[in-house]
Scaffold this motif. Sequence first.
Motif, PDB file in Angstrom:
ATOM      1  N   TYR A 267       0.821  -1.208   0.000  1.00 22.37           N
ATOM      2  CA  TYR A 267       0.000   0.000   0.000  1.00 22.37           C
ATOM      3  C   TYR A 267       0.861   1.267   0.000  1.00 22.37           C
ATOM      4  O   TYR A 267       0.533   2.247  -0.662  1.00 22.37           O
ATOM      5  CB  TYR A 267      -0.941  -0.013   1.206  1.00 22.37           C
ATOM      6  CG  TYR A 267      -1.797   1.219   1.306  1.00 22.37           C
ATOM      7  CD1 TYR A 267      -2.859   1.415   0.428  1.00 22.37           C
ATOM      8  CD2 TYR A 267      -1.546   2.179   2.283  1.00 22.37           C
ATOM      9  CE1 TYR A 267      -3.646   2.552   0.513  1.00 22.37           C
ATOM     10  CE2 TYR A 267      -2.327   3.308   2.368  1.00 22.37           C
ATOM     11  CZ  TYR A 267      -3.375   3.494   1.480  1.00 22.37           C
ATOM     12  OH  TYR A 267      -4.148   4.620   1.569  1.00 22.37           O
ATOM     13  N   ILE A 268       1.984   1.240   0.728  1.00 19.30           N
ATOM     14  CA  ILE A 268       2.852   2.428   0.769  1.00 19.30           C
ATOM     15  C   ILE A 268       3.940   2.376  -0.304  1.00 19.30           C
ATOM     16  O   ILE A 268       4.899   3.135  -0.259  1.00 19.30           O
ATOM     17  CB  ILE A 268       3.467   2.636   2.172  1.00 19.30           C
ATOM     18  CG1 ILE A 268       4.326   1.443   2.596  1.00 19.30           C
ATOM     19  CG2 ILE A 268       2.378   2.913   3.193  1.00 19.30           C
ATOM     20  CD1 ILE A 268       5.085   1.657   3.894  1.00 19.30           C
ATOM     21  N   ASP A 269       3.783   1.460  -1.275  1.00 16.91           N
ATOM     22  CA  ASP A 269       4.666   1.338  -2.441  1.00 16.91           C
ATOM     23  C   ASP A 269       6.120   1.000  -2.111  1.00 16.91           C
ATOM     24  O   ASP A 269       7.040   1.474  -2.754  1.00 16.91           O
ATOM     25  CB  ASP A 269       4.619   2.608  -3.302  1.00 16.91           C
ATOM     26  CG  ASP A 269       3.283   2.771  -3.992  1.00 16.91           C
ATOM     27  OD1 ASP A 269       2.666   1.737  -4.286  1.00 16.91           O
ATOM     28  OD2 ASP A 269       2.861   3.917  -4.219  1.00 16.91           O
ATOM     29  N   VAL A 270       6.318   0.181  -1.103  1.00 11.89           N
ATOM     30  CA  VAL A 270       7.661  -0.301  -0.788  1.00 11.89           C
ATOM     31  C   VAL A 270       7.963  -1.559  -1.598  1.00 11.89           C
ATOM     32  O   VAL A 270       9.070  -1.735  -2.099  1.00 11.89           O
ATOM     33  CB  VAL A 270       7.817  -0.562   0.728  1.00 11.89           C
ATOM     34  CG1 VAL A 270       9.143  -1.212   1.049  1.00 11.89           C
ATOM     35  CG2 VAL A 270       7.637   0.729   1.504  1.00 11.89           C
ATOM     36  N   ILE A 271       6.980  -2.435  -1.712  1.00 15.95           N
ATOM     37  CA  ILE A 271       7.120  -3.660  -2.520  1.00 15.95           C
ATOM     38  C   ILE A 271       5.895  -3.783  -3.415  1.00 15.95           C
ATOM     39  O   ILE A 271       4.872  -3.142  -3.187  1.00 15.95           O
ATOM     40  CB  ILE A 271       7.252  -4.930  -1.652  1.00 15.95           C
ATOM     41  CG1 ILE A 271       5.990  -5.142  -0.812  1.00 15.95           C
ATOM     42  CG2 ILE A 271       8.488  -4.913  -0.810  1.00 15.95           C
ATOM     43  CD1 ILE A 271       5.916  -6.504  -0.189  1.00 15.95           C
ATOM     44  N   ASP A 272       6.008  -4.629  -4.422  1.00 11.83           N
ATOM     45  CA  ASP A 272       4.869  -4.930  -5.283  1.00 11.83           C
ATOM     46  C   ASP A 272       4.346  -6.300  -4.902  1.00 11.83           C
ATOM     47  O   ASP A 272       5.003  -7.320  -5.155  1.00 11.83           O
ATOM     48  CB  ASP A 272       5.291  -4.892  -6.755  1.00 11.83           C
ATOM     49  CG  ASP A 272       4.106  -5.044  -7.690  1.00 11.83           C
ATOM     50  OD1 ASP A 272       2.956  -5.027  -7.208  1.00 11.83           O
ATOM     51  OD2 ASP A 272       4.343  -5.170  -8.904  1.00 11.83           O
ATOM     52  N   LEU A 273       3.188  -6.322  -4.278  1.00 18.67           N
ATOM     53  CA  LEU A 273       2.627  -7.565  -3.756  1.00 18.67           C
ATOM     54  C   LEU A 273       2.274  -8.555  -4.860  1.00 18.67           C
ATOM     55  O   LEU A 273       2.275  -9.760  -4.644  1.00 18.67           O
ATOM     56  CB  LEU A 273       1.385  -7.260  -2.914  1.00 18.67           C
ATOM     57  CG  LEU A 273       0.860  -8.360  -2.010  1.00 18.67           C
ATOM     58  CD1 LEU A 273       1.941  -8.830  -1.056  1.00 18.67           C
ATOM     59  CD2 LEU A 273      -0.340  -7.882  -1.239  1.00 18.67           C
ATOM     60  N   ARG A 274       2.039  -8.079  -6.073  1.00 20.07           N
ATOM     61  CA  ARG A 274       1.705  -8.989  -7.171  1.00 20.07           C
ATOM     62  C   ARG A 274       2.861  -9.947  -7.468  1.00 20.07           C
ATOM     63  O   ARG A 274       2.644 -11.085  -7.850  1.00 20.07           O
ATOM     64  CB  ARG A 274       1.333  -8.203  -8.420  1.00 20.07           C
ATOM     65  CG  ARG A 274      -0.060  -7.586  -8.303  1.00 20.07           C
ATOM     66  CD  ARG A 274      -0.337  -6.737  -9.490  1.00 20.07           C
ATOM     67  NE  ARG A 274       0.488  -5.537  -9.289  1.00 20.07           N
ATOM     68  CZ  ARG A 274       0.544  -4.525 -10.114  1.00 20.07           C
ATOM     69  NH1 ARG A 274      -0.136  -4.553 -11.231  1.00 20.07           N
ATOM     70  NH2 ARG A 274       1.286  -3.474  -9.855  1.00 20.07           N
TER      71      ARG A 274
END
Length: 126
Positions: free
Chosen positions: A31-38
């Motif tokens: 959500y805070i754009d640290v990692i890409d969960l996809r």
Amino acid sequence: MEPNTSNRIPFGKLAFGLVLFAVGTLTFTDYIDVIDLRDLWRWWPVFLIFIGVSNEIDSLRARKSDGGYIMVAIGTWLLVANHHFFGLRHSTAFPLGVAIVGLGVIVHALVDAPASARKENGNDPC
């Protein structure tokens, strides 16, 4: 002599809590754009394997079968098939899951306490 089970860590509950913690943390960092969960979502069967193994640890300690090995088998099957490990797909990786279930049944046949012994110790709910 009956083993003292009051001070044992319940690995099943611990694993479930760790999985919830990991999912929440990973979702937040996505959500805070640290990692890409996809990118990480492809590895979700690892959670099934982790919970199944921890359930098996609890089951083997109690010398009774709870079927955690089935969750391990399903998680392994899906993980291998999703990532095409060894060139396997869902239909060709299925025997691997069946083999893991068979191994779980063998282990519990050798380790589990007989039903009469569980009844005598008060561990059988029947």
